[in-house]
Design an enzyme around this catalytic site. Structure first.
Site, short mmCIF file in Angstrom:
data_model
loop_
_atom_site.label_atom_id
_atom_site.label_comp_id
_atom_site.label_asym_id
_atom_site.label_seq_id
_atom_site.Cartn_x
_atom_site.Cartn_y
_atom_site.Cartn_z
N LYS A 1 0.82 -1.21 0.00
CA LYS A 1 0.02 -0.01 0.08
C LYS A 1 0.90 1.18 0.12
CE LYS A 1 -3.93 -2.09 2.47
NZ LYS A 1 -3.27 -3.52 2.97
P1 5BU Z 1 -8.40 -11.11 7.04
O1 5BU Z 1 -7.81 -11.78 7.95
O2 5BU Z 1 -9.43 -11.79 6.29
O3 5BU Z 1 -9.38 -10.08 7.53
O4 5BU Z 1 -7.22 -10.41 6.22
C1 5BU Z 1 -7.47 -9.14 5.23
C2 5BU Z 1 -6.15 -9.03 4.51
O5 5BU Z 1 -6.50 -8.15 3.60
C3 5BU Z 1 -4.96 -8.32 5.51
O6 5BU Z 1 -3.89 -8.66 4.86
C4 5BU Z 1 -5.50 -6.86 5.08
O7 5BU Z 1 -4.17 -6.00 5.49
C5 5BU Z 1 -5.90 -6.81 3.72
N1 5BU Z 1 -6.79 -5.75 3.23
C6 5BU Z 1 -7.90 -5.53 3.93
O8 5BU Z 1 -8.34 -6.33 4.79
N2 5BU Z 1 -8.79 -4.68 3.57
C7 5BU Z 1 -8.47 -3.78 2.51
O9 5BU Z 1 -9.10 -2.85 2.30
C8 5BU Z 1 -7.06 -3.92 2.09
C9 5BU Z 1 -6.37 -4.82 2.36
BR1 5BU Z 1 -6.55 -2.69 0.77
#
Ligand code: 5BU
Length: 254
Positions: free
Chosen positions: A95
């Site tokens: 990012k």
């Molecule tokens: P989760 O464990 O499924 O909640 O992880 C979500 C991943 O996606 C995590 O690595 C975040 O940094 C990434 N992410 C997110 O959740 N939402 C966003 O808007 C973005 C990245 Br851009």
């Protein structure tokens, strides 16, 4: 308003000149998977082990290299070997968010040398198009929307992000978004914030279901993290997500 008919990934591969987008479309069709795993663990060895265990289910493995406690400079080459073995792409979710000159250094230099091993990276559009110039030659996703509640990335901001990406289709290969936003066939939409049941986490993450994201909102790829990595049997859970996501895709092009 109903969205126009969806084209298959294979057809879209033939309609883009972006080489990494072509490659990803072909991987998805060949492996029959539009699942990306967010492998947010803090141990490099655990990451490499899980990448090898789950790699056959994935089109893209998403990393946060700066959360590794034990990062060593051979991380990239070790992960690359596993990626080649299972045929998935590596997406470093860095990012980037600075002026072009600075992001260029952050991408190529420092400890992590992201440019040496990541197939795909992403960037915020808040600095303006100079950030895309600074990351020229990378394979870039722009953050048009975020999954978190209260995000400012919506409305006019999202529209401008899409326009900025479409105007730089040599570098930009898609968007992080909650839905399909661009009609350019080469633009690939990745959506994080996925669980089998919708809900939230205590720190603002919002979860949507596979059907909401892929069928209703017509995104292309789901990014799943903890619902796979924290499952009792991550491999079985990854296989389940892969099946659900692929059948949602197949239905929308039928
Ligand atoms: P989760 O464990 O499924 O909640 O992880 C979500 C991943 O996606 C995590 O690595 C975040 O940094 C990434 N992410 C997110 O959740 N939402 C966003 O808007 C973005 C990245 Br851009």
């Amino acid at each position: 308003m109903a969205l126009p008919h969806r084209l298959s990934f294979l057809k879209r591969a033939s309609l883009t000149r972006h080489l990494m987008a072509q490659k990803l479309f072909k991987i998805m069709e060949d492996k029959k998977t539009n699942l990306s795993l967010a492998l947010d663990v803090t141990s490099q060895n655990q990451l490499l082990e899980m990448a090898d265990e789950l790699g056959s289910e994935l089109c893209v493995l998403k990393t946060h290299v700066d959360i590794l406690r034990d990062f060593t400079s051979d991380f990239g080459s070790k992960l690359r070997k596993i990626a080649d073995k299972h045929r998935f792409l590596i997406f470093e979710d860095r990012k980037f968010a600075d002026i072009g000159q600075t992001v260029s250094l952050q991408y190529k230099e420092g400890i992590y040398r992201i440019a040496d091993w990541a197939d795909i990276i992403n960037a915020h559009v808040i600095p303006g198009p100079g950030i895309i110039e600074g990351l020229k030659g990378s394979n870039l996703l722009l953050l048009a929307e975020m999954s978190s509640s209260g995000t400012l990335a919506k409305g006019a901001y999202t529209k401008k992000a899409v326009a900025m990406g479409e105007a730089h289709a040599d570098t930009v290969m898609g968007f992080i978004s909650l839905q399909r936003l661009s009609e350019l066939p080469g633009m690939i939409h990745f959506t994080p914030g996925v669980k089998l049941k919708s809900g939230k986490d205590p720190l603002g993450q919002r979860y949507r279901t596979v059907d909401e994201i892929l069928t209703k909102n017509q995104s292309d790829i789901i990014i799943v993290g903890r619902d796979i990595t924290h499952a009792k049997h991550p491999k079985t859970q990854a296989a389940l997500y892969r099946e659900k996501a692929w059948s949602a895709y197949v239905q929308t092009i039928a």
